[in-house]
Scaffold this motif. Structure first.
Motif, mmCIF file in Angstrom:
data_model
loop_
_atom_site.group_PDB
_atom_site.id
_atom_site.type_symbol
_atom_site.label_atom_id
_atom_site.label_comp_id
_atom_site.label_asym_id
_atom_site.label_seq_id
_atom_site.Cartn_x
_atom_site.Cartn_y
_atom_site.Cartn_z
ATOM 1 N N ARG A 28 0.826 -1.209 0.000
ATOM 2 C CA ARG A 28 0.000 0.000 0.000
ATOM 3 C C ARG A 28 0.858 1.256 0.000
ATOM 4 N NH1 ARG A 28 -4.729 -1.673 4.427
ATOM 5 N NH2 ARG A 28 -5.611 -3.397 3.186
ATOM 6 N N ILE A 29 1.893 1.251 0.826
ATOM 7 C CA ILE A 29 2.793 2.414 0.845
ATOM 8 C C ILE A 29 3.486 2.552 -0.504
ATOM 9 C CG2 ILE A 29 4.874 3.389 1.890
ATOM 10 C CD1 ILE A 29 4.050 2.107 4.518
ATOM 11 N N GLY A 30 3.866 1.401 -1.079
ATOM 12 C CA GLY A 30 4.526 1.435 -2.389
ATOM 13 C C GLY A 30 3.618 1.973 -3.479
ATOM 14 N N VAL A 31 2.328 1.592 -3.445
ATOM 15 C CA VAL A 31 1.372 2.096 -4.445
ATOM 16 C C VAL A 31 1.228 3.609 -4.330
ATOM 17 C CG1 VAL A 31 -1.065 2.101 -5.096
ATOM 18 C CG2 VAL A 31 0.094 -0.062 -4.663
ATOM 19 N N ALA A 32 1.176 4.115 -3.099
ATOM 20 C CA ALA A 32 1.080 5.568 -2.912
ATOM 21 C C ALA A 32 2.319 6.266 -3.461
ATOM 22 C CB ALA A 32 0.898 5.896 -1.429
ATOM 23 N N CYS A 33 3.484 5.682 -3.218
ATOM 24 C CA CYS A 33 4.724 6.283 -3.730
ATOM 25 C C CYS A 33 4.773 6.231 -5.254
ATOM 26 C CB CYS A 33 5.934 5.562 -3.138
ATOM 27 S SG CYS A 33 6.169 5.834 -1.366
ATOM 28 N N VAL A 34 4.314 5.113 -5.817
ATOM 29 C CA VAL A 34 4.279 4.992 -7.283
ATOM 30 C C VAL A 34 3.319 6.022 -7.868
ATOM 31 C CG1 VAL A 34 3.555 3.495 -9.182
ATOM 32 C CG2 VAL A 34 4.971 2.572 -7.340
ATOM 33 N N GLY A 35 2.182 6.261 -7.185
ATOM 34 C CA GLY A 35 1.236 7.268 -7.666
ATOM 35 C C GLY A 35 1.833 8.660 -7.679
ATOM 36 N N ALA A 36 2.731 8.929 -6.731
ATOM 37 C CA ALA A 36 3.360 10.255 -6.660
ATOM 38 C C ALA A 36 4.571 10.380 -7.567
ATOM 39 C CB ALA A 36 3.773 10.551 -5.221
ATOM 40 N N ALA A 37 5.166 9.246 -7.941
ATOM 41 C CA ALA A 37 6.433 9.266 -8.674
ATOM 42 C C ALA A 37 6.385 10.037 -10.002
ATOM 43 C CB ALA A 37 6.916 7.837 -8.905
ATOM 44 N N PRO A 38 5.359 9.834 -10.864
ATOM 45 C CA PRO A 38 5.352 10.579 -12.129
ATOM 46 C C PRO A 38 5.349 12.093 -11.929
ATOM 47 C CG PRO A 38 3.786 8.766 -12.204
ATOM 48 C CD PRO A 38 4.250 8.862 -10.794
ATOM 49 N N ALA A 39 4.573 12.570 -10.972
ATOM 50 C CA ALA A 39 4.502 14.007 -10.730
ATOM 51 C C ALA A 39 5.851 14.548 -10.262
ATOM 52 C CB ALA A 39 3.418 14.301 -9.692
ATOM 53 N N VAL A 40 6.475 13.842 -9.318
ATOM 54 C CA VAL A 40 7.771 14.291 -8.807
ATOM 55 C C VAL A 40 8.830 14.231 -9.901
ATOM 56 C CG1 VAL A 40 9.603 13.809 -7.139
ATOM 57 C CG2 VAL A 40 7.207 13.600 -6.455
ATOM 58 N N GLY A 41 8.811 13.133 -10.680
ATOM 59 C CA GLY A 41 9.783 12.996 -11.758
ATOM 60 C C GLY A 41 9.661 14.100 -12.796
ATOM 61 N N LEU A 42 8.434 14.408 -13.198
ATOM 62 C CA LEU A 42 8.216 15.470 -14.184
ATOM 63 C C LEU A 42 8.657 16.822 -13.640
ATOM 64 C CD1 LEU A 42 4.718 14.395 -15.550
ATOM 65 C CD2 LEU A 42 6.881 14.345 -16.803
ATOM 66 N N ARG A 43 8.384 17.058 -12.352
ATOM 67 C CA ARG A 43 8.783 18.334 -11.759
ATOM 68 C C ARG A 43 10.296 18.476 -11.706
ATOM 69 N NH1 ARG A 43 6.768 22.324 -8.255
ATOM 70 N NH2 ARG A 43 8.196 24.068 -8.619
ATOM 71 N N LEU A 44 10.982 17.415 -11.304
ATOM 72 C CA LEU A 44 12.441 17.465 -11.226
ATOM 73 C C LEU A 44 13.067 17.606 -12.610
ATOM 74 C CD1 LEU A 44 13.131 14.726 -8.510
ATOM 75 C CD2 LEU A 44 13.226 17.214 -8.250
ATOM 76 N N ALA A 45 12.424 17.006 -13.613
ATOM 77 C CA ALA A 45 12.949 17.087 -14.976
ATOM 78 C C ALA A 45 12.585 18.392 -15.657
ATOM 79 C CB ALA A 45 12.424 15.910 -15.802
ATOM 80 N N GLY A 46 11.722 19.174 -15.039
ATOM 81 C CA GLY A 46 11.322 20.443 -15.624
ATOM 82 C C GLY A 46 10.378 20.305 -16.799
ATOM 83 N N VAL A 47 9.658 19.177 -16.875
ATOM 84 C CA VAL A 47 8.728 18.942 -17.975
ATOM 85 C C VAL A 47 7.389 19.610 -17.660
ATOM 86 C CG1 VAL A 47 7.477 17.185 -19.284
ATOM 87 C CG2 VAL A 47 9.833 16.754 -18.538
ATOM 88 N N HIS A 48 6.838 20.326 -18.628
ATOM 89 C CA HIS A 48 5.556 21.010 -18.454
ATOM 90 C C HIS A 48 4.488 20.293 -19.287
ATOM 91 C CE1 HIS A 48 7.357 24.405 -16.317
ATOM 92 N NE2 HIS A 48 8.342 24.340 -17.203
ATOM 93 N N LEU A 49 3.455 19.817 -18.626
ATOM 94 C CA LEU A 49 2.370 19.126 -19.314
ATOM 95 C C LEU A 49 1.283 20.109 -19.719
ATOM 96 C CD1 LEU A 49 1.949 15.995 -16.988
ATOM 97 C CD2 LEU A 49 3.210 16.135 -19.150
ATOM 98 N N GLU A 50 0.433 19.646 -20.649
ATOM 99 C CA GLU A 50 -0.750 20.421 -20.987
ATOM 100 C C GLU A 50 -1.665 20.492 -19.759
ATOM 101 O OE1 GLU A 50 -1.517 22.059 -23.876
ATOM 102 O OE2 GLU A 50 0.592 21.623 -24.335
#
Length: 420
Positions: A28-50
């Motif tokens: 369960r903790i891992g699923v929550a972290c996986v759910g947050a991972a794309p957002a954190v990764g995109l923010r760190l990479a400086g990627v801007h979504l529509e």
């Protein structure tokens, strides 16, 4: 004074549920972290979504962070007890709401149009908590009581008068904001001091909340003390990092998505953002009610309401000033009406809790009035509904006049659970 607990108390001896296994907890903790991972990764990479994809991705990140915060907060209760712990953990639970709303206020310092979004997010969060959150807890308590063969209804413990008293005073003071058409630094100072007094007051109350932990917190609480505290701190730090990574892009995506979808930006910011950040807290409160711990569920939301109606409001002009604006957050006509309506709803909610009973008809009244705001046409609908809330509060207060004294005394005097 409050009525005898046997009428509406929904407490019963039920078999304790086994906490999830270590593997399930880690999953369960891992699923929550996986759910947050794309957002954190995109923010760190400086990627801007529509706007729309950004709203979804970063919204999921905020939701995942809120779940982690709630798990950490509930686990901490194995080491912290009492009403003060409930207030502190309620504050932790609404950190995602703070992050989003303070971003709007900070940005308003350089982009004045964002001032409206700060007020919208704050009023939406407060009205959702009372108009939807409290009735949901009452609904869960009703069905759990029927299931256990008990009479439905929630009776709060005597020390909850402290929360009701401090919320009532803050609700009355809040009318200063629509009258002056701003949230000034003076309001911020008063509300911060009032919230500090609230924490000090409940810190003197020795009443304990012996609630049973469920789910992930129940398993984590079984760890040895040292490992449990370290795990709690680590989960909290991870969740806080996700919040700070997601708050800005999520808020920006909400605003931009309103334009791209043809939806009123103000309404998106007012209802969708708070719903995402408040959802885990509401779920936990409902679970408590379903497990015949309705006092704990409603008590947590009541403490959150005190928090958001004092400290959250107080932080807005400060963030606005730090962001380059003045030290008073201006309110235009629509925001004036929204703040007025939220203050009026809070007054009625306080009156309904003066006798420490939250019965089905009270929950239905709050939810019904909450729904009415979405069907009333015209620019003056919010103001008219505010008068309805206040009129009902006055009428009901005449029937609960005797409850005012013990509630007022709770601010500084002794209630059940205070040390002698």
């Amino acid at each position: 004074m409050s009525a005898a607990p046997e009428v509406g108390t929904v407490e019963a001896e039920v078999p304790s549920a086994e906490p999830p296994s270590r593997r399930t907890t880690a999953l369960r903790i891992g699923v929550a972290c996986v759910g947050a991972a794309p957002a954190v990764g995109l923010r760190l990479a400086g990627v801007h979504l529509e706007p729309v994809p950004g709203m979804v991705v970063f919204g999921i990140g905020v939701l995942a962070a809120a779940l982690l915060l709630m798990w950490a907060a509930e686990t901490a209760r194995a080491d912290i007890s009492g009403p003060l712990a409930l207030a502190l953990l309620a504050f932790i639970a609404v950190l995602p709401e703070y992050a989003v709303d303070l971003y709007f206020a900070y940005t308003a310092g350089s982009k004045p149009e964002y001032a409206a979004y700060a007020a919208a997010n704050m009023t939406g969060a407060n009205r959702l908590l009372v108009g939807v959150g409290w009735p949901l807890v009452a609904l869960a308590a009703y069905f759990s009581a029927r299931r256990a063969g008990k009479r439905p209804g929630i009776v709060l413990r005597e020390h909850r008068r402290i929360d009701v008293a401090f919320l009532g005073a803050a609700a009355l003071f809040a009318f200063v904001m629509p009258l002056t058409r701003e949230i000034s630094w003076v309001v911020a100072v008063v509300l911060i001091a009032w919230y500090g007094s609230y924490l000090y007051r409940i810190g003197r109350c020795s009443e304990t909340d012996e609630e049973e932990l469920v789910g992930v917190p129940a398993r984590l609480a079984q760890l040895p003390a040292g490992r449990r505290k370290l795990t709690t701190v680590c989960v909290f730090l991870v969740a806080a990092g996700v919040v700070f990574a997601c708050a800005e892009p999520f808020a920006t995506s909400l605003v931009d998505a309103g334009a791209s979808l043809g939806i009123d930006r103000f309404l998106l910011v007012q209802w969708l953002a708070p719903l995402a950040s408040e959802a885990p807290e509401l779920i936990v409160a409902v679970v408590f009610a379903w497990r015949l711990r309705a006092d704990d569920g409603l008590g947590a939301l009541l403490s959150s309401k005190v928090n958001q109606w004092t400290l959250l409001i107080a932080c807005l002009p400060l963030a606005y000033g730090v962001g380059g604006g003045g030290w008073s957050l201006p309110l235009v006509e629509r925001q004036v009406d929204e703040v007025m309506l939220t203050a009026a709803q809070t007054v009625l909610a306080v009156v309904l809790l003066l006798d420490l009973r939250f019965l089905s008809w009270k929950a239905g009244l709050l939810f019904g009035l909450f729904v009415v705001q979405f069907v009333l046409p015209g620019e003056n609908a919010r103001l008219a509904l505010s008068y309805v809330y206040l009129a009902l509060a006055v009428v009901l207060l005449t029937r609960k006049w005797a409850e005012l004294k013990p509630t007022a005394v709770a601010v500084t005097g002794r209630v059940e659970g205070d040390p002698h």
